[in-house]
Design a protein around this motif. Structure first.
Motif, PDB file in Angstrom:
ATOM      1  N   SER A 103       9.087   0.346   2.778  1.00  0.00           N
ATOM      2  CA  SER A 103       9.627  -0.971   2.427  1.00  0.00           C
ATOM      3  C   SER A 103      10.413  -1.499   3.616  1.00  0.00           C
ATOM      4  CB  SER A 103      10.521  -0.888   1.188  1.00  0.00           C
ATOM      5  OG  SER A 103      11.551   0.054   1.369  1.00  0.00           O
ATOM      6  N   PRO A 104      10.350  -2.816   3.877  1.00  0.00           N
ATOM      7  CA  PRO A 104      11.020  -3.384   5.055  1.00  0.00           C
ATOM      8  C   PRO A 104      12.534  -3.377   4.924  1.00  0.00           C
ATOM      9  CG  PRO A 104      10.068  -5.132   3.703  1.00  0.00           C
ATOM     10  CD  PRO A 104       9.617  -3.833   3.102  1.00  0.00           C
ATOM     11  N   MET A 105      13.199  -3.282   6.081  1.00  0.00           N
ATOM     12  CA  MET A 105      14.654  -3.358   6.147  1.00  0.00           C
ATOM     13  C   MET A 105      15.045  -4.458   7.120  1.00  0.00           C
ATOM     14  SD  MET A 105      15.613   0.691   6.343  1.00  0.00           S
ATOM     15  CE  MET A 105      17.357   0.309   6.426  1.00  0.00           C
ATOM     16  N   GLU A 106      16.286  -4.923   7.026  1.00  0.00           N
ATOM     17  CA  GLU A 106      16.723  -6.030   7.877  1.00  0.00           C
ATOM     18  C   GLU A 106      17.147  -5.580   9.272  1.00  0.00           C
ATOM     19  OE1 GLU A 106      19.626  -8.571   6.134  1.00  0.00           O
ATOM     20  OE2 GLU A 106      18.421  -8.992   4.352  1.00  0.00           O
ATOM     21  N   SER A 107      18.074  -4.663   9.357  1.00  0.00           N
ATOM     22  CA  SER A 107      18.651  -4.324  10.661  1.00  0.00           C
ATOM     23  C   SER A 107      17.904  -3.174  11.332  1.00  0.00           C
ATOM     24  CB  SER A 107      20.116  -3.927  10.508  1.00  0.00           C
ATOM     25  OG  SER A 107      20.637  -3.459  11.751  1.00  0.00           O
ATOM     26  N   LEU A 161      -5.053   5.429   1.245  1.00  0.00           N
ATOM     27  CA  LEU A 161      -4.213   4.243   1.139  1.00  0.00           C
ATOM     28  C   LEU A 161      -4.626   3.456  -0.096  1.00  0.00           C
ATOM     29  CD1 LEU A 161      -4.206   3.335   4.913  1.00  0.00           C
ATOM     30  CD2 LEU A 161      -2.191   3.974   3.563  1.00  0.00           C
ATOM     31  N   LEU A 162      -3.678   3.291  -1.015  1.00  0.00           N
ATOM     32  CA  LEU A 162      -3.966   2.699  -2.314  1.00  0.00           C
ATOM     33  C   LEU A 162      -3.025   1.538  -2.583  1.00  0.00           C
ATOM     34  CD1 LEU A 162      -4.095   6.092  -4.228  1.00  0.00           C
ATOM     35  CD2 LEU A 162      -6.084   4.813  -3.395  1.00  0.00           C
ATOM     36  N   ALA A 163      -3.489   0.560  -3.366  1.00  0.00           N
ATOM     37  CA  ALA A 163      -2.615  -0.533  -3.780  1.00  0.00           C
ATOM     38  C   ALA A 163      -1.449   0.024  -4.579  1.00  0.00           C
ATOM     39  CB  ALA A 163      -3.401  -1.532  -4.621  1.00  0.00           C
ATOM     40  N   GLU A 164      -0.247  -0.531  -4.371  1.00  0.00           N
ATOM     41  CA  GLU A 164       0.949   0.044  -4.987  1.00  0.00           C
ATOM     42  C   GLU A 164       0.941  -0.050  -6.504  1.00  0.00           C
ATOM     43  OE1 GLU A 164       4.466  -1.863  -3.637  1.00  0.00           O
ATOM     44  OE2 GLU A 164       3.916  -3.849  -4.383  1.00  0.00           O
ATOM     45  N   ASP A 165       0.102  -0.937  -7.064  1.00  0.00           N
ATOM     46  CA  ASP A 165       0.039  -1.032  -8.528  1.00  0.00           C
ATOM     47  C   ASP A 165      -1.093  -0.197  -9.126  1.00  0.00           C
ATOM     48  OD1 ASP A 165      -2.047  -2.530  -7.571  1.00  0.00           O
ATOM     49  OD2 ASP A 165      -1.633  -4.317  -8.783  1.00  0.00           O
ATOM     50  N   MET A 206       0.833  -1.199   0.000  1.00  0.00           N
ATOM     51  CA  MET A 206       0.000   0.000   0.000  1.00  0.00           C
ATOM     52  C   MET A 206       0.871   1.253   0.000  1.00  0.00           C
ATOM     53  SD  MET A 206      -3.116  -1.308   0.231  1.00  0.00           S
ATOM     54  CE  MET A 206      -4.274  -0.157   0.936  1.00  0.00           C
ATOM     55  N   VAL A 207       0.415   2.274  -0.707  1.00  0.00           N
ATOM     56  CA  VAL A 207       1.061   3.586  -0.656  1.00  0.00           C
ATOM     57  C   VAL A 207       0.012   4.604  -0.210  1.00  0.00           C
ATOM     58  CG1 VAL A 207       2.750   3.020  -2.438  1.00  0.00           C
ATOM     59  CG2 VAL A 207       0.592   4.095  -3.096  1.00  0.00           C
ATOM     60  N   ASN A 208       0.493   5.703   0.319  1.00  0.00           N
ATOM     61  CA  ASN A 208      -0.392   6.744   0.838  1.00  0.00           C
ATOM     62  C   ASN A 208      -0.280   7.970  -0.059  1.00  0.00           C
ATOM     63  OD1 ASN A 208      -1.486   8.945   2.295  1.00  0.00           O
ATOM     64  ND2 ASN A 208      -0.951   8.035   4.272  1.00  0.00           N
ATOM     65  N   CYS A 209      -1.367   8.308  -0.752  1.00  0.00           N
ATOM     66  CA  CYS A 209      -1.392   9.507  -1.594  1.00  0.00           C
ATOM     67  C   CYS A 209      -2.423  10.475  -1.023  1.00  0.00           C
ATOM     68  CB  CYS A 209      -1.731   9.139  -3.031  1.00  0.00           C
ATOM     69  SG  CYS A 209      -1.641  10.550  -4.166  1.00  0.00           S
ATOM     70  N   ASN A 210      -1.943  11.549  -0.450  1.00  0.00           N
ATOM     71  CA  ASN A 210      -2.811  12.572   0.152  1.00  0.00           C
ATOM     72  C   ASN A 210      -3.793  11.985   1.175  1.00  0.00           C
ATOM     73  OD1 ASN A 210      -1.635  14.638  -1.330  1.00  0.00           O
ATOM     74  ND2 ASN A 210      -3.096  14.453  -3.009  1.00  0.00           N
ATOM     75  N   LYS A 214       2.990   6.587   9.812  1.00  0.00           N
ATOM     76  CA  LYS A 214       2.732   5.401  10.647  1.00  0.00           C
ATOM     77  C   LYS A 214       1.480   4.652  10.194  1.00  0.00           C
ATOM     78  CE  LYS A 214       5.325   6.868  14.716  1.00  0.00           C
ATOM     79  NZ  LYS A 214       5.300   7.203  16.161  1.00  0.00           N
ATOM     80  N   ASN A 215       0.481   5.379   9.685  1.00  0.00           N
ATOM     81  CA  ASN A 215      -0.708   4.717   9.130  1.00  0.00           C
ATOM     82  C   ASN A 215      -0.330   3.848   7.930  1.00  0.00           C
ATOM     83  OD1 ASN A 215      -2.420   5.894  10.982  1.00  0.00           O
ATOM     84  ND2 ASN A 215      -3.101   7.537   9.614  1.00  0.00           N
ATOM     85  N   THR A 216       0.585   4.351   7.117  1.00  0.00           N
ATOM     86  CA  THR A 216       1.031   3.610   5.934  1.00  0.00           C
ATOM     87  C   THR A 216       1.820   2.373   6.350  1.00  0.00           C
ATOM     88  OG1 THR A 216       1.248   5.771   4.845  1.00  0.00           O
ATOM     89  CG2 THR A 216       2.131   3.862   3.677  1.00  0.00           C
ATOM     90  N   ILE A 217       2.699   2.539   7.327  1.00  0.00           N
ATOM     91  CA  ILE A 217       3.487   1.409   7.845  1.00  0.00           C
ATOM     92  C   ILE A 217       2.558   0.341   8.411  1.00  0.00           C
ATOM     93  CG2 ILE A 217       5.106   0.740   9.668  1.00  0.00           C
ATOM     94  CD1 ILE A 217       6.466   3.511   9.207  1.00  0.00           C
ATOM     95  N   LYS A 218       1.548   0.769   9.174  1.00  0.00           N
ATOM     96  CA  LYS A 218       0.596  -0.176   9.763  1.00  0.00           C
ATOM     97  C   LYS A 218      -0.198  -0.897   8.683  1.00  0.00           C
ATOM     98  CE  LYS A 218      -2.999  -0.516  13.316  1.00  0.00           C
ATOM     99  NZ  LYS A 218      -3.822   0.238  14.304  1.00  0.00           N
ATOM    100  N   ALA A 219      -0.623  -0.166   7.658  1.00  0.00           N
ATOM    101  CA  ALA A 219      -1.389  -0.781   6.556  1.00  0.00           C
ATOM    102  C   ALA A 219      -0.584  -1.858   5.841  1.00  0.00           C
ATOM    103  CB  ALA A 219      -1.828   0.295   5.565  1.00  0.00           C
ATOM    104  N   ASN A 220       0.735  -1.732   5.895  1.00  0.00           N
ATOM    105  CA  ASN A 220       1.617  -2.711   5.259  1.00  0.00           C
ATOM    106  C   ASN A 220       2.111  -3.781   6.232  1.00  0.00           C
ATOM    107  OD1 ASN A 220       1.611  -1.775   2.539  1.00  0.00           O
ATOM    108  ND2 ASN A 220       2.879  -0.047   3.158  1.00  0.00           N
ATOM    109  N   GLY A 221       1.594  -3.751   7.472  1.00  0.00           N
ATOM    110  CA  GLY A 221       1.961  -4.758   8.461  1.00  0.00           C
ATOM    111  C   GLY A 221       3.416  -4.704   8.890  1.00  0.00           C
TER     112      GLY A 221
END
Length: 281
Positions: A116-120, A8-12, A1-5, A75-82
């Motif tokens: 996007s997720p990161m490892e460390s 929350l929309l599907a990234e495609d 998901m991405v956040n535009c204004n 944070k809403n966008t991060i939460k929407a992406n789990g």
């Protein structure tokens, strides 16, 4: 998901039209922020840099664009992406709305948030080979626009292609005075003995968030002396260490430039202090 204004929309999902000003003119700014377990690293610094940059570009700052509002949207966008319990790379892009040619018909803006997720969860020193070379085909201008994190990054893109074609991990960019100012993706610090030197903003380098905070750490150190001064390419083979800084990686030591090999002692001593500073804001 991405956040535009705020939506929350599907990234495609198609979001922009062919008249998007970021596409047509690079009329946009962006911030890349590291998020770890509920904390946006150096968020206040990122926010105020964005606001100052919008003013310089004569963008209209919406009334709701408070630090708290944008943090909540991220944070809403991060939460929407789990991703709320992990480490996340956040990109916040602000662009002028459609209309006009070079001269815009409006100064109102829109925003886009991508995660996007990161490892460390921490900044770590990446060991191993990291060779760099000077990129001298085109030059960084010595002006305030060069300090901004705008989407006008074609010089960095071409330098990246050059590095890739020639087997380098990164390239060092020079300004119109032939001074070394930054890497493709971050600021530069040079270590000689106890002296740590970084190019001044007046040389055209990015006004980096990690640069700013690392300068405070070094200035407060009893072991190190901070110097903000221009760097000649001839100095590169005389320094003990060379490292690159940005908000996602933190500190990236350079291992080699031409025949010169660099140490990593000071970089390793600073990364722990940077992690501590990041967690308290």
């Amino acid at each position: 998901m991405v956040n535009c204004n705020g939506a929350l929309l599907a990234e495609d999902k198609a979001i922009f039209t062919h008249n998007n000003r970021a596409l047509k003119y690079g009329d946009a700014l962006f911030e890349t922020v590291r998020y770890v377990n509920g904390t946006l690293f150096f968020w206040e610094d990122h926010y105020f840099r964005l606001m100052a940059s919008m003013r310089i570009l004569r963008m209209e700052i919406p009334m709701e664009f408070t630090m708290e509002f944008l943090e909540e949207e991220i944070k809403n966008t991060i939460k929407a992406n789990g991703q709320e319990n992990g480490s996340v790379r956040v990109r916040l892009t602000v662009f002028r709305n459609e209309g006009g040619l070079y001269t815009p018909s409006t100064n109102n803006v829109s925003y886009l948030i991508e995660t996007s997720p990161m490892e460390s969860p921490f900044y770590i020193i990446e060991e191993g080979d990291y060779e760099v070379e000077l990129f001298k085909d085109y030059y960084v201008n010595k002006d305030m626009l060069s300090n901004l994190k705008s989407t006008n990054k074609i010089l960095n893109v071409v330098a990246g292609v050059y590095a890739q074609e020639n087997g380098y991990a990164n390239c060092l960019l020079v300004n119109t005075d032939k001074k070394v100012v930054e890497a493709i993706n971050g600021n530069l610090f040079f270590v000689k003995g106890n002296e740590v030197k970084t190019p001044p903003l007046s040389d055209g380098c990015l006004d980096g968030i990690i640069r700013k905070n690392l300068m405070k750490i070094i200035a407060g150190s009893e072991e190190l002396d901070l110097v903000e001064a221009s760097i000649s390419p001839f100095e590169l083979q005389k320094v003990d260490e060379l490292f690159i800084t940005n908000s996602i990686v933190g500190i990236q030591p350079v291992s080699k430039y031409r025949k010169k090999k660099f140490d990593t002692k000071v970089a390793k001593s600073l990364v722990g202090k940077l992690n501590a500073k990041a967690r308290i804001g």
